[in-house]
Design a protein around this motif. Structure first.
Motif, PDB file in Angstrom:
ATOM      1  N   ASN A  32       0.813  -1.134  -0.136  1.00 10.43           N
ATOM      2  CA  ASN A  32       0.084  -0.194  -0.017  1.00 10.43           C
ATOM      3  C   ASN A  32       0.937   1.241  -0.059  1.00 10.43           C
ATOM      4  O   ASN A  32       1.632   1.280   1.011  1.00 10.43           O
ATOM      5  CB  ASN A  32      -0.991  -0.021   1.272  1.00 10.43           C
ATOM      6  N   TYR A  33       0.911   2.028  -0.910  1.00  9.68           N
ATOM      7  CA  TYR A  33       1.727   3.344  -1.246  1.00  9.68           C
ATOM      8  C   TYR A  33       1.410   4.346  -0.110  1.00  9.68           C
ATOM      9  O   TYR A  33       2.138   5.093   0.238  1.00  9.68           O
ATOM     10  CB  TYR A  33       1.720   3.666  -2.478  1.00  9.68           C
ATOM     11  N   LEU A  34       0.235   4.345   0.378  1.00  9.67           N
ATOM     12  CA  LEU A  34      -0.139   5.481   1.520  1.00  9.67           C
ATOM     13  C   LEU A  34       0.807   4.868   2.751  1.00  9.67           C
ATOM     14  O   LEU A  34       1.405   5.639   3.495  1.00  9.67           O
ATOM     15  CB  LEU A  34      -1.463   5.716   1.634  1.00  9.67           C
ATOM     16  N   LEU A  35       0.750   3.698   3.186  1.00  5.96           N
ATOM     17  CA  LEU A  35       1.371   3.060   4.062  1.00  5.96           C
ATOM     18  C   LEU A  35       2.954   3.158   4.006  1.00  5.96           C
ATOM     19  O   LEU A  35       3.742   3.615   4.858  1.00  5.96           O
ATOM     20  CB  LEU A  35       1.114   1.513   4.219  1.00  5.96           C
ATOM     21  N   LEU A  36       3.410   3.176   2.619  1.00  6.24           N
ATOM     22  CA  LEU A  36       4.842   3.360   2.178  1.00  6.24           C
ATOM     23  C   LEU A  36       5.264   4.760   2.519  1.00  6.24           C
ATOM     24  O   LEU A  36       6.213   4.737   3.167  1.00  6.24           O
ATOM     25  CB  LEU A  36       5.038   2.812   0.961  1.00  6.24           C
ATOM     26  N   LEU A  37       4.278   5.603   2.275  1.00  7.40           N
ATOM     27  CA  LEU A  37       4.636   7.018   2.607  1.00  7.40           C
ATOM     28  C   LEU A  37       4.821   7.207   4.210  1.00  7.40           C
ATOM     29  O   LEU A  37       5.778   8.051   4.766  1.00  7.40           O
ATOM     30  CB  LEU A  37       3.698   7.740   1.963  1.00  7.40           C
ATOM     31  N   VAL A  38       3.796   6.820   4.930  1.00 12.59           N
ATOM     32  CA  VAL A  38       3.819   6.957   6.276  1.00 12.59           C
ATOM     33  C   VAL A  38       5.036   6.205   7.075  1.00 12.59           C
ATOM     34  O   VAL A  38       5.665   6.738   7.813  1.00 12.59           O
ATOM     35  CB  VAL A  38       2.511   6.536   7.121  1.00 12.59           C
ATOM     36  N   ILE A  39       5.578   4.975   6.608  1.00 14.28           N
ATOM     37  CA  ILE A  39       6.341   4.331   7.301  1.00 14.28           C
ATOM     38  C   ILE A  39       7.799   5.109   6.679  1.00 14.28           C
ATOM     39  O   ILE A  39       8.583   5.173   7.542  1.00 14.28           O
ATOM     40  CB  ILE A  39       6.320   2.696   6.623  1.00 14.28           C
ATOM     41  N   ALA A  40       8.024   5.833   5.531  1.00 12.38           N
ATOM     42  CA  ALA A  40       9.152   6.424   5.140  1.00 12.38           C
ATOM     43  C   ALA A  40       9.283   7.465   6.193  1.00 12.38           C
ATOM     44  O   ALA A  40      10.415   7.808   6.402  1.00 12.38           O
ATOM     45  CB  ALA A  40       8.929   6.877   3.816  1.00 12.38           C
ATOM     46  N   LEU A  41       8.232   8.095   6.581  1.00  7.63           N
ATOM     47  CA  LEU A  41       8.482   9.355   7.633  1.00  7.63           C
ATOM     48  C   LEU A  41       8.765   8.726   8.875  1.00  7.63           C
ATOM     49  O   LEU A  41       9.555   9.447   9.465  1.00  7.63           O
ATOM     50  CB  LEU A  41       6.893  10.114   7.497  1.00  7.63           C
ATOM     51  N   VAL A  42       8.080   7.770   9.405  1.00  3.53           N
ATOM     52  CA  VAL A  42       8.693   7.011  10.688  1.00  3.53           C
ATOM     53  C   VAL A  42      10.061   6.661  10.551  1.00  3.53           C
ATOM     54  O   VAL A  42      10.775   6.805  11.558  1.00  3.53           O
ATOM     55  CB  VAL A  42       7.665   5.876  10.725  1.00  3.53           C
ATOM     56  N   TYR A  43      10.497   5.918   9.422  1.00  2.00           N
ATOM     57  CA  TYR A  43      11.623   5.666   9.311  1.00  2.00           C
ATOM     58  C   TYR A  43      12.637   6.634   9.426  1.00  2.00           C
ATOM     59  O   TYR A  43      13.784   6.501  10.083  1.00  2.00           O
ATOM     60  CB  TYR A  43      11.713   4.657   7.952  1.00  2.00           C
ATOM     61  N   GLY A  44      12.617   7.600   8.590  1.00  3.23           N
ATOM     62  CA  GLY A  44      13.285   8.872   8.753  1.00  3.23           C
ATOM     63  C   GLY A  44      13.460   9.551  10.013  1.00  3.23           C
ATOM     64  O   GLY A  44      14.629   9.821  10.279  1.00  3.23           O
ATOM     65  N   PHE A  45      12.287   9.586  10.786  1.00  2.00           N
ATOM     66  CA  PHE A  45      12.296  10.184  11.991  1.00  2.00           C
ATOM     67  C   PHE A  45      13.063   9.275  13.264  1.00  2.00           C
ATOM     68  O   PHE A  45      13.791  10.011  13.819  1.00  2.00           O
ATOM     69  CB  PHE A  45      10.816  10.231  12.649  1.00  2.00           C
ATOM     70  N   TYR A  46      12.863   8.043  13.049  1.00  2.00           N
ATOM     71  CA  TYR A  46      13.666   7.100  14.078  1.00  2.00           C
ATOM     72  C   TYR A  46      15.134   6.948  13.604  1.00  2.00           C
ATOM     73  O   TYR A  46      15.680   6.974  14.473  1.00  2.00           O
ATOM     74  CB  TYR A  46      13.007   5.762  14.237  1.00  2.00           C
ATOM     75  N   THR A  47      15.341   6.814  12.597  1.00  2.00           N
ATOM     76  CA  THR A  47      16.659   6.862  11.689  1.00  2.00           C
ATOM     77  C   THR A  47      17.532   8.106  12.365  1.00  2.00           C
ATOM     78  O   THR A  47      18.701   8.039  13.042  1.00  2.00           O
ATOM     79  CB  THR A  47      16.958   6.755  10.502  1.00  2.00           C
ATOM     80  N   ALA A  48      16.925   9.299  12.438  1.00  2.00           N
ATOM     81  CA  ALA A  48      17.712  10.568  12.817  1.00  2.00           C
ATOM     82  C   ALA A  48      17.775  10.605  13.958  1.00  2.00           C
ATOM     83  O   ALA A  48      18.810  10.886  14.691  1.00  2.00           O
ATOM     84  CB  ALA A  48      16.678  11.685  12.097  1.00  2.00           C
TER      85      ALA A  48
END
Length: 123
Positions: A32-48
């Motif tokens: 699901n590409y909406l889920l992919l977008l949300v997870i990309a934001l979560v991933y960027g936040f936690y990686t930072a």
């Protein structure tokens, strides 16, 4: 994190990595590409968060006279792995397609399990 006055701990990075692993697995299960977008934001936040925390831990553990040398080695090691990771995971993503997220999440969780088992003290 800037306003957080508590001393950073590596244990918090393990918790963040666990969240990253679970979020990658969730992304690998549902295409699901909406889920992919949300997870990309979560991933960027936690990686930072993890990166800033590790930099702070290294700065607190290193004498000021050696900070330049330590960070030179730090960046040399991490930056030199980027081309290798891109090369390897370029092929892996071709083979697994969207399942690559599932594979990466599994690898993160497996790595955390190994670190946990290595850190346990025998009773």
């Amino acid at each position: 994190m800037v306003l957080d006055k508590r001393k950073p701990k590596v244990k918090n990075n393990y918790q963040d990595a666990f969240i990253l692993g679970i979020s990658l697995i969730v992304t690998g299960i549902w295409v699901n590409y909406l889920l992919l977008l949300v997870i990309a934001l979560v991933y960027g936040f936690y990686t930072a968060r993890m990166g800033v925390r590790m930099m702070t831990i290294v700065q607190n553990a290193t004498e000021v006279a050696y900070l330049g040398r330590v960070f030179s080695i730090w960046f040399l090691c991490f930056d030199s792995m980027h081309p290798f990771g891109s090369f390897v995971f370029g092929f892996i993503s071709d083979w697994f397609n969207h399942g690559t997220f599932f594979v990466l999440g599994g690898l993160v969780l497996f790595g955390l399990l190994v670190v946990y088992l290595m850190g346990r003290t025998p009773e």
